[in-house]
Motif scaffolding. Sequence first.
Motif: not given
Lengths: 190, 190
Positions: A30-36, A90-93, B91-103
């Motif tokens: 969840g530090y870099f992707w959130t979901a309920t 991505e760009s941040i929001r 919180s941020i959403r960072h797709e690349l971070a998901v990829k890095i862990r997935g690697a």
Amino acid sequence: MALEHAILVSLLEKPGSGYELARRFDRSIGYFWTATHQQIYRVLRRMDGDGLLEVREVAQQGRPDKKEYSVAAPGRAALTAWLHEPVEPESIRHELAVKIRGAAFDEPSALISEVERHREAHDDRLRHYLAGERRDFGGPDAPRPLDVGQELQHAVLRGGIAFERMTVAWLDDVLDTLRRLRAARPGSRD
Amino acid sequence: MALEHAILVSLLEKPGSGYELARRFDRSIGYFWTATHQQIYRVLRRMDGDGLLEVREVAQQGRPDKKEYSVAAPGRAALTAWLHEPVEPESIRHELAVKIRGAAFDEPSALISEVERHREAHDDRLRHYLAGERRDFGGPDAPRPLDVGQELQHAVLRGGIAFERMTVAWLDDVLDTLRRLRAARPGSRD
DNA sequence: GCTTGCATGTAAGAGGTTACATGATTCG
DNA sequence: CGAATCATGTAACCTCTTACATGCAAGC
């Protein structure tokens, strides 16, 4: 579709139920992707229907039964395919940044307490990450060797730490700016 | 609802058409909030229906006519109300971070070129921000005095600069990690 | 003649949030 | 006895993305 991939990564790291995934999305992942949990249950059912996952009913004592999900071969293949295709940077929001620019049309000093609140929240997260780093990786300069998965998890955590540190410093900068603007216009109240 | 507020801020800074707003969301405002033209037109119509905006048909020569929107009194009131109510730290959403862990579940070195691409994209953005800072604010230590709006815009831009700088440094760290993992396991191909 | 810029939109679908709902167990 | 934890879901709604659509003017 990144939630799908985040779920695949998390289940490869360790199989678990929807409930357990929801808790992970409050912490590590969840530090870099959130979901309920609602979203997670919906996506799990779809992914199961697509044959990406395997389910195992697990009876528990003292607790409700759970469905333990793990990644099936097609799920692993889907993850690999995604890893090999480029994603757009991505760009941040950042809602707070919108507020800061908007403050020019109101009383800038009225934002000070809000920015302070955010600064503290990010500082809390930073300390939380640093504690996790000491606990799981033995500090910033980990005693090697760690396995590949741990190395990569640590690299991602270092990103979280860098982000929170940067954000705290920036919000301090913003607070300086807001206070300077207040001092320059003594007519305004806080 | 932050898009609504970002639009209010942008129109207060300078009235404009949906098309012009869409272009601003590719640049200045878009550094911390993005939106496509489809979304902007829809929200503009809703906001106009809610009485938050004023529209003026502007005939142009050599170009299609446009609708120039500006903020009406209720719109300004809505912005002020929002500025005074707290928003949750995101919180941020960072797709690349998901990829890095997935690697960890694929060939980590296969991610190197992807991470390099992202690093370059963030470095480009950084240089673009720095050029904008020199152009609009005379560099990091602006010759005062600027007006309140400019001070706040500069503070937000400094945040964008800090973010891109941090991200480039972090991605360099990630690249080091990926290369170290490759060196440690010479059997793998890139 | 083709592409780019200006200007506005519709429609479908994916993704995400919020509210509501249930039911057992454990802990204070 | 009430709150928190474990566990799973439905329904409504909002937001956001992607694809499609139109039409004029300017510049190469």
